[in-house]
Design a protein around this motif. Structure first.
Motif, PDB file in Angstrom:
ATOM      1  N   GLU A 111      34.146  -3.533 -24.489  1.00 46.02           N
ATOM      2  CA  GLU A 111      34.778  -4.233 -25.605  1.00 46.02           C
ATOM      3  C   GLU A 111      33.901  -3.994 -26.826  1.00 46.02           C
ATOM      4  O   GLU A 111      33.233  -2.969 -26.906  1.00 46.02           O
ATOM      5  CB  GLU A 111      34.932  -5.721 -25.258  1.00 46.02           C
ATOM      6  CG  GLU A 111      36.069  -6.413 -25.999  1.00 46.02           C
ATOM      7  CD  GLU A 111      35.584  -7.493 -26.956  1.00 46.02           C
ATOM      8  OE1 GLU A 111      36.436  -8.176 -27.530  1.00 46.02           O
ATOM      9  OE2 GLU A 111      34.372  -7.655 -27.146  1.00 46.02           O
ATOM     10  N   ASN A 112      33.868  -4.904 -27.787  1.00 49.43           N
ATOM     11  CA  ASN A 112      32.958  -4.735 -28.928  1.00 49.43           C
ATOM     12  C   ASN A 112      32.112  -5.981 -29.154  1.00 49.43           C
ATOM     13  O   ASN A 112      31.846  -6.381 -30.285  1.00 49.43           O
ATOM     14  CB  ASN A 112      33.708  -4.328 -30.201  1.00 49.43           C
ATOM     15  CG  ASN A 112      34.661  -5.401 -30.709  1.00 49.43           C
ATOM     16  OD1 ASN A 112      34.926  -6.386 -30.017  1.00 49.43           O
ATOM     17  ND2 ASN A 112      35.180  -5.213 -31.911  1.00 49.43           N
ATOM     18  N   ALA A 113      31.686  -6.583 -28.047  1.00 45.93           N
ATOM     19  CA  ALA A 113      30.792  -7.741 -28.120  1.00 45.93           C
ATOM     20  C   ALA A 113      29.467  -7.350 -28.774  1.00 45.93           C
ATOM     21  O   ALA A 113      29.056  -6.190 -28.740  1.00 45.93           O
ATOM     22  CB  ALA A 113      30.537  -8.283 -26.720  1.00 45.93           C
ATOM     23  N   PHE A 114      28.803  -8.335 -29.353  1.00 47.12           N
ATOM     24  CA  PHE A 114      27.459  -8.106 -29.897  1.00 47.12           C
ATOM     25  C   PHE A 114      26.649  -9.383 -29.738  1.00 47.12           C
ATOM     26  O   PHE A 114      27.193 -10.451 -29.407  1.00 47.12           O
ATOM     27  CB  PHE A 114      27.513  -7.667 -31.364  1.00 47.12           C
ATOM     28  CG  PHE A 114      28.184  -8.647 -32.291  1.00 47.12           C
ATOM     29  CD1 PHE A 114      27.459  -9.646 -32.926  1.00 47.12           C
ATOM     30  CD2 PHE A 114      29.549  -8.563 -32.531  1.00 47.12           C
ATOM     31  CE1 PHE A 114      28.076 -10.550 -33.779  1.00 47.12           C
ATOM     32  CE2 PHE A 114      30.182  -9.461 -33.385  1.00 47.12           C
ATOM     33  CZ  PHE A 114      29.444 -10.456 -34.013  1.00 47.12           C
ATOM     34  N   LEU A 115      25.348  -9.273 -29.950  1.00 44.31           N
ATOM     35  CA  LEU A 115      24.467 -10.418 -29.783  1.00 44.31           C
ATOM     36  C   LEU A 115      24.247 -11.131 -31.111  1.00 44.31           C
ATOM     37  O   LEU A 115      23.986 -10.504 -32.133  1.00 44.31           O
ATOM     38  CB  LEU A 115      23.121  -9.979 -29.206  1.00 44.31           C
ATOM     39  CG  LEU A 115      23.159  -9.337 -27.817  1.00 44.31           C
ATOM     40  CD1 LEU A 115      21.746  -8.954 -27.384  1.00 44.31           C
ATOM     41  CD2 LEU A 115      23.809 -10.258 -26.792  1.00 44.31           C
ATOM     42  N   LYS A 116      24.330 -12.455 -31.079  1.00 47.35           N
ATOM     43  CA  LYS A 116      24.015 -13.273 -32.246  1.00 47.35           C
ATOM     44  C   LYS A 116      22.494 -13.320 -32.425  1.00 47.35           C
ATOM     45  O   LYS A 116      21.742 -12.957 -31.514  1.00 47.35           O
ATOM     46  CB  LYS A 116      24.551 -14.690 -32.042  1.00 47.35           C
ATOM     47  CG  LYS A 116      26.039 -14.782 -31.762  1.00 47.35           C
ATOM     48  CD  LYS A 116      26.417 -16.222 -31.440  1.00 47.35           C
ATOM     49  CE  LYS A 116      27.850 -16.354 -30.999  1.00 47.35           C
ATOM     50  NZ  LYS A 116      28.204 -17.749 -30.635  1.00 47.35           N
ATOM     51  N   PRO A 117      22.005 -13.786 -33.575  1.00 45.63           N
ATOM     52  CA  PRO A 117      20.550 -13.916 -33.760  1.00 45.63           C
ATOM     53  C   PRO A 117      19.883 -14.784 -32.697  1.00 45.63           C
ATOM     54  O   PRO A 117      18.696 -14.618 -32.403  1.00 45.63           O
ATOM     55  CB  PRO A 117      20.444 -14.556 -35.144  1.00 45.63           C
ATOM     56  CG  PRO A 117      21.662 -14.089 -35.859  1.00 45.63           C
ATOM     57  CD  PRO A 117      22.745 -14.056 -34.819  1.00 45.63           C
ATOM     58  N   THR A 118      20.647 -15.679 -32.082  1.00 49.88           N
ATOM     59  CA  THR A 118      20.102 -16.533 -31.020  1.00 49.88           C
ATOM     60  C   THR A 118      19.917 -15.782 -29.709  1.00 49.88           C
ATOM     61  O   THR A 118      19.299 -16.293 -28.774  1.00 49.88           O
ATOM     62  CB  THR A 118      21.048 -17.711 -30.754  1.00 49.88           C
ATOM     63  OG1 THR A 118      22.326 -17.195 -30.342  1.00 49.88           O
ATOM     64  CG2 THR A 118      21.226 -18.558 -32.006  1.00 49.88           C
ATOM     65  N   GLY A 119      20.480 -14.569 -29.633  1.00 48.64           N
ATOM     66  CA  GLY A 119      20.435 -13.810 -28.393  1.00 48.64           C
ATOM     67  C   GLY A 119      21.634 -14.043 -27.500  1.00 48.64           C
ATOM     68  O   GLY A 119      21.805 -13.348 -26.491  1.00 48.64           O
ATOM     69  N   LYS A 120      22.478 -15.006 -27.844  1.00 39.96           N
ATOM     70  CA  LYS A 120      23.703 -15.258 -27.084  1.00 39.96           C
ATOM     71  C   LYS A 120      24.793 -14.293 -27.557  1.00 39.96           C
ATOM     72  O   LYS A 120      24.828 -13.888 -28.719  1.00 39.96           O
ATOM     73  CB  LYS A 120      24.173 -16.701 -27.287  1.00 39.96           C
ATOM     74  CG  LYS A 120      23.181 -17.747 -26.812  1.00 39.96           C
ATOM     75  CD  LYS A 120      23.094 -17.799 -25.296  1.00 39.96           C
ATOM     76  CE  LYS A 120      24.301 -18.461 -24.686  1.00 39.96           C
ATOM     77  NZ  LYS A 120      24.168 -18.600 -23.204  1.00 39.96           N
ATOM     78  N   PRO A 121      25.704 -13.914 -26.672  1.00 40.75           N
ATOM     79  CA  PRO A 121      26.731 -12.953 -27.077  1.00 40.75           C
ATOM     80  C   PRO A 121      27.828 -13.583 -27.925  1.00 40.75           C
ATOM     81  O   PRO A 121      28.212 -14.737 -27.710  1.00 40.75           O
ATOM     82  CB  PRO A 121      27.303 -12.475 -25.739  1.00 40.75           C
ATOM     83  CG  PRO A 121      27.095 -13.627 -24.810  1.00 40.75           C
ATOM     84  CD  PRO A 121      25.787 -14.246 -25.237  1.00 40.75           C
ATOM     85  N   PHE A 122      28.310 -12.819 -28.897  1.00 42.92           N
ATOM     86  CA  PHE A 122      29.586 -13.138 -29.528  1.00 42.92           C
ATOM     87  C   PHE A 122      30.629 -12.451 -28.664  1.00 42.92           C
ATOM     88  O   PHE A 122      30.786 -11.230 -28.703  1.00 42.92           O
ATOM     89  CB  PHE A 122      29.656 -12.623 -30.958  1.00 42.92           C
ATOM     90  CG  PHE A 122      30.995 -12.887 -31.607  1.00 42.92           C
ATOM     91  CD1 PHE A 122      31.257 -14.103 -32.209  1.00 42.92           C
ATOM     92  CD2 PHE A 122      31.999 -11.925 -31.575  1.00 42.92           C
ATOM     93  CE1 PHE A 122      32.495 -14.359 -32.784  1.00 42.92           C
ATOM     94  CE2 PHE A 122      33.235 -12.170 -32.145  1.00 42.92           C
ATOM     95  CZ  PHE A 122      33.487 -13.390 -32.754  1.00 42.92           C
ATOM     96  N   ALA A 123      31.303 -13.222 -27.849  1.00 44.56           N
ATOM     97  CA  ALA A 123      32.185 -12.660 -26.830  1.00 44.56           C
ATOM     98  C   ALA A 123      33.635 -13.021 -27.105  1.00 44.56           C
ATOM     99  O   ALA A 123      33.946 -14.129 -27.553  1.00 44.56           O
ATOM    100  CB  ALA A 123      31.781 -13.181 -25.452  1.00 44.56           C
ATOM    101  N   GLU A 124      34.516 -12.071 -26.829  1.00 44.52           N
ATOM    102  CA  GLU A 124      35.957 -12.313 -26.799  1.00 44.52           C
ATOM    103  C   GLU A 124      36.413 -11.850 -25.423  1.00 44.52           C
ATOM    104  O   GLU A 124      36.505 -10.655 -25.158  1.00 44.52           O
ATOM    105  CB  GLU A 124      36.656 -11.561 -27.924  1.00 44.52           C
ATOM    106  CG  GLU A 124      36.296 -12.120 -29.295  1.00 44.52           C
ATOM    107  CD  GLU A 124      36.916 -11.328 -30.422  1.00 44.52           C
ATOM    108  OE1 GLU A 124      37.568 -11.940 -31.282  1.00 44.52           O
ATOM    109  OE2 GLU A 124      36.738 -10.099 -30.449  1.00 44.52           O
TER     110      GLU A 124
END
Length: 225
Positions: A111-124
């Motif tokens: 997919e095109n997930a990425f990591l937020k500055p917190t290290g948690k994923p921005f997931a769909e």
């Protein structure tokens, strides 16, 4: 039919014929044993039913979801994707190399997930199912509301690192990124079809809502006639 496993410890490159670049004479000597004709990516869209807030990427169908992933790394999501929209569903078919049950991960979904500055994923998140005949489906459980544990069992969680421009092999789960699925966990030994359904638990705005599909790749494969 003889099963051929694609070695995960190697850098795998697919053109018209799979070539394996590994260190050591043993791998050199067994090159032919690992060769599969074709490529490890989806070859055909069987069906696509977009949901509300879909639209992004549709003008580039079918190629945008066929072929290699276009990963953009940990901090940025690729725009080479198709947005499924709320509860949208796409079914893909492998026509030359099928997924087979081997050691560990057998299939990767990008997919095109990425990591937020917190290290948690921005997931769909998306729900993945597999089938060998396109009729009987085996669905992987997807905990799309389990934010604390990073949505176990779902696609659309892990950033994608593989891209044809950087040489990172799309068939090596250790480096490719994307989310891995093991056929054994749903009791299947071979799959020629992959179905991805938007989980309904994502953001839906404009024309890029929901799960954004980049590509799918065979990790453990068997030659189709």
């Amino acid at each position: 039919m003889k099963t051929t496993l694609l070695p995960k410890s190697c850098a795998l490159g697919f053109t018209a014929l799979l070539t394996v670049a590994c260190g050591g004479e043993d791998w050199q000597d067994s090159l032919q044993a690992w060769s599969l004709v074709g490529d490890p990516f989806a070859d055909r869209i069987v069906s696509f039913t977009p949901g509300a807030a879909a639209g992004f990427g549709q003008s580039q169908l079918p190629g945008i979801v066929l072929g290699a992933p276009q990963g953009d790394g940990a901090s940025s999501g690729s725009l080479d994707v198709l947005s499924l929209g709320r509860n949208g569903v796409i079914v893909l078919e492998f026509t030359d190399i099928a997924v087979t049950d081997g050691p560990g991960v057998d299939l990767l979904v990008f997919e095109n997930a990425f990591l937020k500055p917190t290290g948690k994923p921005f997931a769909e998140t998306g729900v993945v199912a597999v089938s060998d005949d396109g009729v009987t489906w085996h669905e992987f459980p997807c905990a799309s509301s389990d934010v604390a544990n990073n949505y176990p069992g779902c696609a659309g969680v892990t950033p994608v690192y593989s891209n044809p421009s950087n040489g990172i092999p799309a068939t090596n789960p250790a480096v490719a990124g994307g989310d891995g699925f093991d056929l054994a966990s749903v009791g299947l030994t071979r799959a020629r079809f992959v179905r991805i359904r938007d989980s309904g638990a994502n953001g839906y705005a404009g024309t890029s809502g929901g799960f954004d599909l980049d590509a799918v790749a065979v990790v453990n494969g068997v030659q189709l006639p």
